[in-house]
Design a protein around this motif. Structure first.
Motif, short mmCIF file in Angstrom:
data_model
loop_
_atom_site.label_atom_id
_atom_site.label_comp_id
_atom_site.label_asym_id
_atom_site.label_seq_id
_atom_site.Cartn_x
_atom_site.Cartn_y
_atom_site.Cartn_z
N ASP A 1 30.06 39.45 32.24
CA ASP A 1 30.19 40.11 30.83
C ASP A 1 31.65 39.94 30.57
N PRO A 2 32.03 39.71 29.20
CA PRO A 2 33.51 39.63 29.04
C PRO A 2 34.29 40.84 29.02
N LEU A 3 33.60 42.24 28.68
CA LEU A 3 34.21 43.38 28.68
C LEU A 3 34.48 43.73 30.41
N LEU A 4 33.38 43.31 31.16
CA LEU A 4 33.81 43.70 32.55
C LEU A 4 34.76 42.73 33.11
N ASP A 5 35.02 41.56 32.63
CA ASP A 5 36.18 40.76 33.17
C ASP A 5 37.38 41.33 32.45
N GLU A 6 37.37 41.88 31.42
CA GLU A 6 38.79 42.46 30.88
C GLU A 6 38.78 43.69 31.76
N GLY A 7 38.24 44.54 32.04
CA GLY A 7 38.34 45.70 32.86
C GLY A 7 38.87 45.32 34.06
N VAL A 8 38.21 44.62 34.81
CA VAL A 8 38.58 44.09 36.03
C VAL A 8 40.07 43.52 36.22
N ALA A 9 40.32 42.84 35.24
CA ALA A 9 41.81 42.31 34.97
C ALA A 9 42.69 43.43 34.75
N GLU A 10 42.52 44.49 34.03
CA GLU A 10 43.33 45.46 33.73
C GLU A 10 43.33 46.58 34.90
N LEU A 11 42.23 46.76 35.63
CA LEU A 11 42.25 47.59 36.90
C LEU A 11 43.20 46.76 38.09
N THR A 12 42.97 45.56 38.06
CA THR A 12 43.81 44.82 38.92
C THR A 12 45.21 44.99 38.88
N ALA A 13 45.46 44.92 37.66
CA ALA A 13 47.29 44.90 37.22
C ALA A 13 47.66 46.70 37.73
N VAL A 14 46.69 47.57 37.33
CA VAL A 14 47.06 48.88 37.63
C VAL A 14 47.27 48.94 39.10
N VAL A 15 46.17 48.66 39.97
CA VAL A 15 46.35 48.65 41.36
C VAL A 15 47.67 47.76 42.12
N GLU A 16 47.86 46.67 41.51
CA GLU A 16 49.00 45.88 42.06
C GLU A 16 50.23 46.51 41.57
N THR A 17 50.24 46.86 40.47
CA THR A 17 51.72 47.60 40.05
C THR A 17 51.97 48.78 40.93
#
Lengths: 442, 442
Positions: A246-262
Motif C-alpha cells: 500500500d502506498p501509505l504503508l510504504d510512506e510510513g515505513v520510510a518515515e519511521l526508518t528515518a526516525v529510527v536511524e536518526t
C-alpha cells in the motif's frame, strides 16, 4: 480554623521536592533552548467550545465561572474551561498569532494543566507538562518528526532519573497496512489493536470482528503487525515480510526508518520501532511517540506525542505540527514515591550568619550582604540565642556553614558544622567549595 | 475553525516577551534563594469556604466544576475555587504541614493567580505573582519585617527596570494614634484615610465623621498623620510632634524606625516611611509595604505586602508572618506597554547549521550536536534550500550565526550574518562571543 486536608488529585510537593522539581525543569528548559525552541505560555483558560472539539475529552474539562457572575454564563457561548493539555491551546495560539510568527515555529511550553477525572494512582487532576512542538505553514517536513526523540533523549538524559526508551510508530503504517489487507475502518481497527495489552490477542481478534468487520485472517495480520518491534531499521523487513502492499504503508515505513536511524546515529538504544504503539488521541497522522522509564514500565508512558495535520487550520491555511510532552508531575510522582530522588538540604541557604545580640544584628546583616554579593546564599540567624541553638537552626535544615562575626575587632570565623572545622574568614573573599554552594540533587 | 480572539484580562506574551519574563523570573528567583527562601508551589485551587473567609474578596473568585460533574457540587461544601493570591494558600499550607516544617519557615512562591474582576487597564484576571513570606510559630520577631525591603530592593535592582521606592508604614502607628485621639473604630478610620488620594482631605474629613464618628479636630489629626513622609527615622519626630501618646503607637514607631534604618544601611533611598500607606486588606497587623516604580507612579504599587498575625491558626497555635508580593504581570504589562524592555532576538538559537542537501542532513545534525554539547543553542536549517534562503531564516529571527558544513573534506565555515564575516571553524572547539551566546535583555 481546623487543620486543612489535601485534595485528592492535586499534589503538593514539600519545599525539598520542589527544589528537585525546579532542578528538573531547569534542565529540561535548558535542553529545549539548546535546540532553539522559544518559550511560550498560554492563558490557563480556553473557550469551552474549543476544549470540546474532541468529544472524547469532554468529561475531563473543568469549567470556571465567576462566583458573582451570571450562573447561566457558565453554559453559554462564552463559557471558559481550564486547558487539559498544552497542544490545543498552542494550536489556538498559532492560529490567533499566525501573522506575527515565523514558520516553522519551534516553541516549548512548561505549564500546569487540569483534568476533572476521578483520580487514581499516578493520575492527577492538576499536573505539570513540558511540551515541545514544531509547526509549519501548509506543509511540515518529516525530518522534524525525527528530531523529537533527539531533544527528548537529551532532555531526559540530563536528569537524575533512570534511563528511558522511546517507542515510535507511524500512523501511516497502521492505516496503510489495514487498508492493504482490505479493512475499511482504520480508526476502529486502531482502537481495537490499542487494547492488546489489556485484553490480549484473543480479545482483540473478537473486537476487530465486531467493530471493524475483520475476518480471522485479517485480525491475525493486524496482530502480526503489532508484534513487530526492533531497535533499528530492520522493523521494515519484518513489515515487508507480511506481504502487504500500500502506498501509505510504504510512506510510513520510510518515515519511521528515518526516525529510527536518526535516533540511532544520535544515541544508540534510545529509540525502538514498536508497531503496537497507537496513542489514544485521534488527531495524530504520522509518527507517534511513547516513552518508558526502564524499571518503571508498568506505570506507562512518561513522555508522549506525535505528528498532527488537522489541529490548526483557518480557511484553506493549515498548520501541521509535531510535538511531544513530558509528564513532569507524573515522572516526579513516580520517583518521589520510590524515594529515588533526594536533595542535599531542604533550603537554598549555604551559610547562616550568627547574631551575637539583637543590637549587633546590623553587623551580621553586613556579612550576609557581602556573601550574597558574591553569590553565596545566606541567611542571618533569626534569633540571638546561644550559638549552640543557632547552630542547630542550621543543622536541622542541612545548611553546611555557620558564620561568627568577630567581636571587638577579632576576625570573623566560619564553621563547617558537618566536620566541626572552624577557620578565620573574611566575608568579602571566603567562598564555599563548589559542591556546597547550591543544594545537590541526586 | 475561525480565527480565535484574545480573552479580555487573560494576557498572553509573545515568545520574545516570554523570554524577557523568564529572564525577570530567573533574576527574582535567584535573589530570593540568595536570601535563603525555599521554593514552594501550592495547588491552583482551594476550598471555596477558605477563599471566602474574607468577605470583601468573594466577588473576585472563580469557581471551578467538572463539566460532567453534579452541578450542585459547585455550590456544596466541597466546592473549589481558583486562588486569588498566594498568601491564603500559603497560610493553609503551613497549617496543613506544620508538623513537617522547620520554623521560622522562609518560602518563595512564583505562580499564576486568578481574579474574576471586570478587567480594566493594568488589571488582569490571570496574572503572575512572586511572593516571599516568613512565618514563625507563636511569635515572629519584628526584624523579619525589616528584612523584606532588603530582599525586594535587591530583587528589583537586579532587573532591567526603572529604580523603585518602597513606601512603608505600620498598622500599629495608625491604630495606636487613632486610639490615642479617642477614635474607637480604627478599621473604619483606616478605610476612610485610605481614600485620601481618591477623594481628597475634605472628602476624608466628611467620611471620617460619618463612618468613624470623628470630630473635625480628630479628622485633622488623622490627616496630619497621613501627611508624614520621610526617607529616614525623622518621621518619628514628626509623629511625636503631633502630641499623641499611646503604647501601641510607640511600638509601631519603634518597629517602623527599625525598618527604615535597616533599609537605609543596606541601600540609601530605597525606603520611605509614608504614613498614608494603608493597604486594603484587613489582615495586616504591623508593617505594610507598597512599591512605586519611579516614573510609573500613576500606575500604583507593583509590589505590596505586610505583617499578619491572624491568617493561620489552629486551636491555640498561631503562625504569624510577614510577606510581600511582586506583581510580575502588572510590572511587565506596564513596561511592555511603554516598550521599555527589549530582547536581542526572538529565539534562544545562536547558530543555524545550514543543510547542503536532505541526504546530508545527518552531517548537519552532527555539527549541531557538537555545538550543543558545549552549550551553544543550535538549530539545523529546516530546509535544504539555497544558502541565501537559509541565511534569511536566521536573519528573520535575529540569530547571529549560520554554519556551513564543509563539502567533500573541506573545512566547515561559520558566518556572522550581521557583519558578513565568514571564518573556518570546527564544531568541537568554536565558541561564540559571550554576548552572543544567549539573547540579551535590555
Amino acid at each position: 480554623m481546623s487543620k486543612p486536608t489535601p485534595i485528592s488529585g492535586f499534589p503538593e510537593w514539600t519545599p525539598a521536592q520542589r527544589m528537585i522539581e525546579q532542578y528538573v525543569l531547569d534542565r529540561i528548559r535548558s535542553t529545549f533552548e539548546l535546540y532553539g525552541f522559544a518559550p511560550l505560555e498560554t492563558r490557563a483558560v480556553e473557550p469551552l467550545d474549543q476544549l470540546l472539539r474532541k468529544g472524547e475529552t469532554s468529561k475531563e474539562v473543568y469549567v470556571i465561572r465567576r462566583l458573582q457572575g451570571d450562573p447561566e454564563g457558565a453554559a453559554g457561548d462564552d463559557a471558559l474551561g481550564l486547558h487539559f493539555d498544552l497542544t490545543v491551546p498552542f494550536a489556538r495560539y498559532v492560529l490567533e498569532n499566525a501573522g506575527k510568527l515565523q514558520f516553522p515555529f519551534r516553541r516549548y511550553q512548561i505549564q500546569k494543566v487540569w483534568r476533572g477525572e476521578r483520580p487514581q494512582e499516578g493520575r492527577y487532576r492538576e499536573f505539570l507538562q513540558a511540551d515541545i512542538d514544531i509547526v509549519d505553514r501548509d506543509t511540515l517536513a518529516p525530518h522534524h518528526e525525527a528530531e523529537m526523540p533527539l531533544v527528548i533523549g537529551d532532555a531526559l538524559r540530563a536528569l537524575p532519573i533512570p534511563p528511558v526508551r522511546i517507542q515510535v510508530n507511524n500512523r501511516k503504517i497502521c492505516e496503510g497496512f489495514y487498508r492493504g489487507i482490505g479493512l475499511t475502518d482504520p480508526e476502529a481497527t486502531l482502537r481495537a489493536v490499542d487494547k492488546l495489552d489489556k485484553i490480549g490477542p484473543a480479545g482483540v481478534t473478537e473486537l476487530l470482528a465486531t467493530t471493524a468487520g475483520a475476518s480471522e485472517a485479517q485480525a491475525k495480520a493486524c496482530l502480526a503487525l503489532a508484534e513487530i518491534s526492533a531497535p533499528d531499521a530492520s522493523f521494515a523487513d519484518a513489515v515487508r515480510a507480511l506481504g502487504v502492499s500500500d502506498p501509505l504503508l510504504d510512506e510510513g515505513v520510510a518515515e519511521l526508518t528515518a526516525v529510527v536511524e536518526t535516533a540511532a546515529a544520535h544515541s544508540p538504544g534510545l529509540c525502538v520501532a514498536d508497531l503496537r504503539i497507537a496513542r489514544g488521541l485521534d488527531y495524530y497522522t504520522g509518527t507517534v511517540y511513547e516513552t518508558q522509564m526502564i524499571g518503571y514500565e508498568r506505570f506507562g508512558s512518561i513522555c508522549s506525542g506525535g505528528r498532527y495535520d488537522n489541529l490548526a487550520s483557518a480557511g484553506t491555511i493549515r498548520f501541521p505540527g509535531v510535538g511531544i510532552s513530558i509528564g513532569v508531575t507524573r515522572l516526579l510522582g513516580l520517583l518521589f514515591g520510590a524515594e529515588a530522588l533526594t536533595v542535599s538540604r531542604s533550603v537554598p541557604t549555604c551559610v547562616v550568619v550568627a547574631v551575637t545580640s539583637e543590637e549587633l544584628r546590623g553587623a551580621s546583616n553586613r556579612v550576609a550582604e557581602a556573601l550574597r554579593s558574591r553569590g553565596v546564599p545566606t541567611e542571618v540567624s533569626p534569633s540571638a540565642a546561644k550559638f549552640g541553638k543557632q547552630i542547630r537552626y542550621a543543622q536541622r535544615r542541612g545548611i553546611p556553614y555557620v558564620w561568627f562575626p568577630g567581636a571587638e575587632g577579632a576576625p570573623d570565623e566560619v564553621k563547617d558544622i558537618r566536620s566541626g572545622d572552624q577557620v578565620v574568614a573574611a566575608a568579602w573573599e571566603w567562598t564555599p567549595p563548589r559542591a556546597d554552594l547550591t543544594p545537590l540533587v541526586s
